[in-house]
Design a protein around this motif. Structure first.
Motif, PDB file in Angstrom:
ATOM      1  N   GLN A 239      12.099 -37.307   5.670  1.00 30.62           N
ATOM      2  CA  GLN A 239      13.424 -37.886   5.472  1.00 30.62           C
ATOM      3  C   GLN A 239      14.273 -37.771   6.728  1.00 30.62           C
ATOM      4  OE1 GLN A 239      14.038 -35.166   2.196  1.00 30.62           O
ATOM      5  NE2 GLN A 239      15.654 -34.152   3.339  1.00 30.62           N
ATOM      6  N   GLN A 244      17.415 -43.374   4.027  1.00 33.99           N
ATOM      7  CA  GLN A 244      17.305 -43.663   2.604  1.00 33.99           C
ATOM      8  C   GLN A 244      18.654 -43.546   1.916  1.00 33.99           C
ATOM      9  OE1 GLN A 244      15.142 -44.584   0.225  1.00 33.99           O
ATOM     10  NE2 GLN A 244      15.743 -43.540  -1.641  1.00 33.99           N
ATOM     11  N   ASN A 276      20.703 -44.904  -3.799  1.00 35.32           N
ATOM     12  CA  ASN A 276      19.583 -44.168  -3.212  1.00 35.32           C
ATOM     13  C   ASN A 276      20.060 -42.776  -2.853  1.00 35.32           C
ATOM     14  OD1 ASN A 276      18.068 -46.473  -3.223  1.00 35.32           O
ATOM     15  ND2 ASN A 276      17.898 -46.675  -1.009  1.00 35.32           N
ATOM     16  N   PRO A 280      13.021 -40.052   0.428  1.00 38.61           N
ATOM     17  CA  PRO A 280      12.409 -41.336   0.099  1.00 38.61           C
ATOM     18  C   PRO A 280      12.082 -41.417  -1.396  1.00 38.61           C
ATOM     19  CG  PRO A 280      10.976 -40.003   1.513  1.00 38.61           C
ATOM     20  CD  PRO A 280      12.287 -39.322   1.454  1.00 38.61           C
ATOM     21  N   HIS A 281      12.326 -42.566  -1.986  1.00 36.67           N
ATOM     22  CA  HIS A 281      12.098 -42.796  -3.414  1.00 36.67           C
ATOM     23  C   HIS A 281      12.890 -41.853  -4.330  1.00 36.67           C
ATOM     24  CE1 HIS A 281       9.768 -46.151  -4.468  1.00 36.67           C
ATOM     25  NE2 HIS A 281       8.684 -45.847  -3.781  1.00 36.67           N
ATOM     26  N   PHE A 720       6.383 -43.822   0.194  1.00 34.12           N
ATOM     27  CA  PHE A 720       6.825 -44.889   1.098  1.00 34.12           C
ATOM     28  C   PHE A 720       6.398 -46.296   0.739  1.00 34.12           C
ATOM     29  CE2 PHE A 720       7.485 -41.104   3.636  1.00 34.12           C
ATOM     30  CZ  PHE A 720       8.751 -41.348   4.131  1.00 34.12           C
ATOM     31  N   GLU A 722       6.856 -49.693  -0.560  1.00 34.15           N
ATOM     32  CA  GLU A 722       8.108 -50.431  -0.852  1.00 34.15           C
ATOM     33  C   GLU A 722       8.140 -50.949  -2.288  1.00 34.15           C
ATOM     34  OE1 GLU A 722      11.057 -51.349   0.952  1.00 34.15           O
ATOM     35  OE2 GLU A 722      10.416 -49.518   1.941  1.00 34.15           O
TER      36      GLU A 722
END
Ligand code: ADP
Ligand code: MG
Length: 722
Positions: A239, A244, A276, A280-281, A720, A722
């Protein structure tokens, strides 16, 4: 093709269908006779006791409404000490003479009997007294849950044992709201000469979560069974790019979010914000704040709906506090305030220095946090949250309060009788300079807050509410909110007693008399007010100097369930009995042990059946290669590096096998321990380090083994895509 193609959809306003699946005030008005409706409202307000007659009419109306909506079954929906929700469905069908008809009686609405022996009770319910009852919580609206082919009427309920001990999260929360209400009322009426008003504890919970593709979750037994990855090497990108947080939301995630929101709106859950998060995610939903008991039910429902909708959208939801090592974990920031029908008691107003009422209520929270920091820390103590607290991403295990520079200085000035200083500091709203034609000095100054943010603080004042940031993403918010309500009630009574005494001594209630007490309380609580960086080493040293507790792990924190002060506190306010408190502690100790046990078993399973065989494949490849090179060339220059690689790998594999063996043996020994407190300490001190060692070697092997031998989805795939 995305599932909800926007242009094909009928465009509806949210307000057109908001709360359409709840037995709302509007539905009640329509379906109940005027007198029953009024009686029910009085019961909800606590001014009247529910009679069977009222219950019968409400049950009938509820059933008719639910059947119109397509419901076939009803269920008492409750929250046992598992932290999740529970429900047992019954069909509306009843025998009437020789026929069968749909019926739902007041008795069925008000209570349902269960075999409670399989729910955790911490020893409160001996097995031969297996009976438990759920009882309708009429303060929280009944609702309809839709599934693929029908729907069910759910009745929010409290859960008690045969002996009347509460066995859930809701009852203590509701009692703590009552405790807070009576302490606030006493203060407002007696000290501040205000009329009698209803009092509310408002809660807004920001819910963080991760989504990963379902296909990956299905290949990871650790994710499926324990909610987190117990192996996984660091990906090349984590990160560190900060790209993000608040970034553009991926389209398929947005589709998921809309799907969740639509379901929430139907249930009257006012979800307002989506964005967000840092990792990530990782994402967040936040609803508009509501009364504590409703906020609790809504948060539980929200977590369930998020899970269900993730599955429908090809995702897997992770509510675990730390699903991925070295990547930020998730919390559930609890925003909390106390209010009357007319105003927020934590609103500083334009002249906080002269607002004794505000100072009193502000200090009652700070004093509660200071005096009861142990049980407050215990209220967020779980095996999963231990990975997060203190990890340079979430507040530390030390509980302190952040007020922002303005209020901290104000309290200091009051203490030092130096209020002139505060007055000079005010009105310095010249922080904003205009940018081109943007008149920022005008537009922003008027709304500028007097408190900055300090993300490192576990308990921060944010304008007119407190934000408890140490709460874990997967836990029920009922426990921490119960603690906050109760400690504030006790602190208000403490300040009340001091004020009463001061008033009696002075013979009047002048501001100077009350301010004298305020000064004393500031003195008392000042060690817990901390403005610095809580992540830093200096922060920890400073906390120690000030005598603040640093309960680093769950077993240490949970000991506060057996603490004399906690017992006295909860008994005095009739929130939980001493036995009930001990039992709840016992359940938490048990949960801690069980969670780590499951994780350790997942780790052993993955180590043996996935990592070890993959490592052997690669070792075999290297050995064959090495053997052939040596045979063909007999020149060290050609096979030297391969030999080194083979050695390093083989040593690690050997170590890894030893780690497996050690963990397995220690786990067996630990699980023989009968005493949950001792067992929890063994899990912490013996099992966790062995798990870490096994993981380190497993993660190292992951960086070596060719992808084609590696079955376990890797971090970069889960985080990661998408
Ligand atoms: P952030 O802290 O992320 O900026 P907000 O300030 O928008 O978020 O608020 C976060 C949560 O706090 C929301 O759920 C919001 O409804 C809730 N909240 C706002 N005011 C209060 C209040 N007076 N009492 C309790 N919760 C509140
Ligand atoms: Mg926040």
């Amino acid at each position: 093709m995305l599932k909800n193609s926007f242009n094909n959809k009928k465009k509806e306003r949210i307000s057109d269908y908001f709360a359409c699946n709840t037995f709302s005030e509007e539905v009640m008005r329509e379906k109940l006779s005027k007198s029953t409706h009024n009686s029910l409202l009085s019961c909800i307000e606590g001014d009247k006791t529910l009679t069977l007659e009222i219950a019968n009419e409400v049950a009938h109306a509820m059933k008719e409404w639910a059947i119109e909506k397509g419901a076939t079954h009803y269920a008492h929906w409750f929250q046992p000490l598992t932290g999740a929700t529970a429900e047992k469905h019954d069909y509306f069908l009843e025998r009437a003479g020789k026929a069968h008809i749909e019926r739902f009686s007041g008795k069925q609405l008000v209570r349902q009997e269960h075999d409670a022996s399989s729910f955790p009770s911490g020893g409160l319910r001996v097995t031969f007294e297996a009976r438990g009852y759920t009882s309708w919580d009429l303060t929280s609206p009944a609702f309809i849950i839709e599934d693929g082919s029908g729907c069910t009427l759910c009745i929010p309920s409290v859960f008690v044992s045969y002996n009347g001990e509460s066995l859930d999260q809701k009852a203590p929360l509701m009692r703590s709201v009552d405790a807070l209400e009576s302490s606030v009322k006493k203060m407002l009426i007696d000290i501040f000469d205000e009329p009698e008003q209803k009092v509310f504890s408002f809660v807004g919970a920001e819910q963080e979560y991760f989504l990963i593709d379902k296909q990956y979750a299905l290949k990871r037994p650790d994710v499926l069974l324990s909610g987190r990855t117990v192996f996984g090497a660091k990906p090349p990108k984590g990160q560190e790019m900060d790209d993000q947080y608040f970034g553009t939301i991926k389209e398929r995630v947005l589709v998921y979010m809309r799907d969740v929101e639509q379901e929430l709106y139907k249930l009257g859950i006012p979800c307002k914000t989506r964005h967000n998060e840092v990792a990530p995610h990782q994402y967040e939903f936040a609803p508009i704040f509501e009364e504590a008991n409703i906020a609790q039910d809504h948060n539980q429902l929200m977590m369930e709906i998020m899970k269900k909708k993730a599955n429908e959208n090809g995702f897997y939801l992770l509510l675990h506090e730390k699903p991925f090592d070295r990547i930020n974990g998730s919390g559930k920031h609890i925003n909390w305030s106390m209010n009357t029908e007319k105003y927020n008691l934590l609103e500083p107003g334009d002249e906080p220095e002269n607002n004794v009422r505000f100072l009193t209520f502000l200090l009652s929270v700070i004093r509660g946090v200071h005096k009861y920091s142990g049980i407050l820390r215990a209220s967020v103590a779980t095996a999963s949250n231990d990975h997060r607290l203190g990890g340079n991403e979430a507040p530390p295990a030390i509980i302190s309060v952040y007020l922002g520079s303005f209020l901290t200085a104000l309290l200091k000035d009051i203490k030092d009788s130096n209020l002139e200083k505060t007055k000079n500091k005010k009105n310095s709203k010249t922080r904003f300079k205009d940018i081109g034609r943007l008149n920022l000095s005008e537009t922003l100054s008027n709304i500028a807050d007097n408190t900055d943010r300090n993300r490192t603080s576990p308990f921060a004042f944010t304008g007119n509410k407190f934000e408890f940031r140490a709460v874990g993403s997967s836990q029920s918010l009922a426990i921490p909110v119960t603690v906050i309500n109760t400690i504030v009630a006790e602190s208000l009574d403490h300040i009340y007693a001091k004020m009463k005494k001061a008033i009696k001594n002075a013979g009047n209630k002048d501001m100077s008399v009350l301010m004298g007490v305020i000064k004393e309380v500031i003195e008392e609580v000042s060690p817990v007010i901390f403005e610095g960086d809580n992540y830093s080493k200096e922060g920890k040293t400073e906390a120690k100097k000030r005598g603040l507790l640093n309960l680093e792990s769950t077993p240490e924190a949970l000991s506060f369930y057996n603490d004399k002060n906690t017992e006295k506190l909860f008994e005095k306010y009739n929130v939980v009995s001493k036995d009930g408190l001990h039992a709840r502690g016992e359940v938490e100790f048990e949960n801690y042990c069980k969670s780590i046990n499951i994780e350790a078993k997942c780790q052993l399973d993955i180590a043996r059946t996935m990592i070890f065989p993959a490592a052997l494949e690669y070792q075999k490849l290297l050995l064959n290669n090495h053997f052939e090179l040596k045979r063909q060339f007999n020149d060290k220059k050609i096979y030297n590096e391969i030999e080194k690689e083979t050695k390093v790998l083989s040593i690690t594999i050997n170590e890894f096998m030893k780690d497996i063996d050690r963990l397995e043996k220690e786990l067996e020994k630990t699980n023989k321990e009968k005493d949950n407190i001792k067992k929890a300490n063994l899990f912490r001190k013996k099992i966790l380090p062995l798990m870490q060692k096994l993981r380190d070697n497993g993660d190292f092997i992951e960086t070596k083994v060719p992808n084609k031998y590696w079955e376990l989805p890797k971090y970069h795939e889960m985080l990661f895509i998408e």
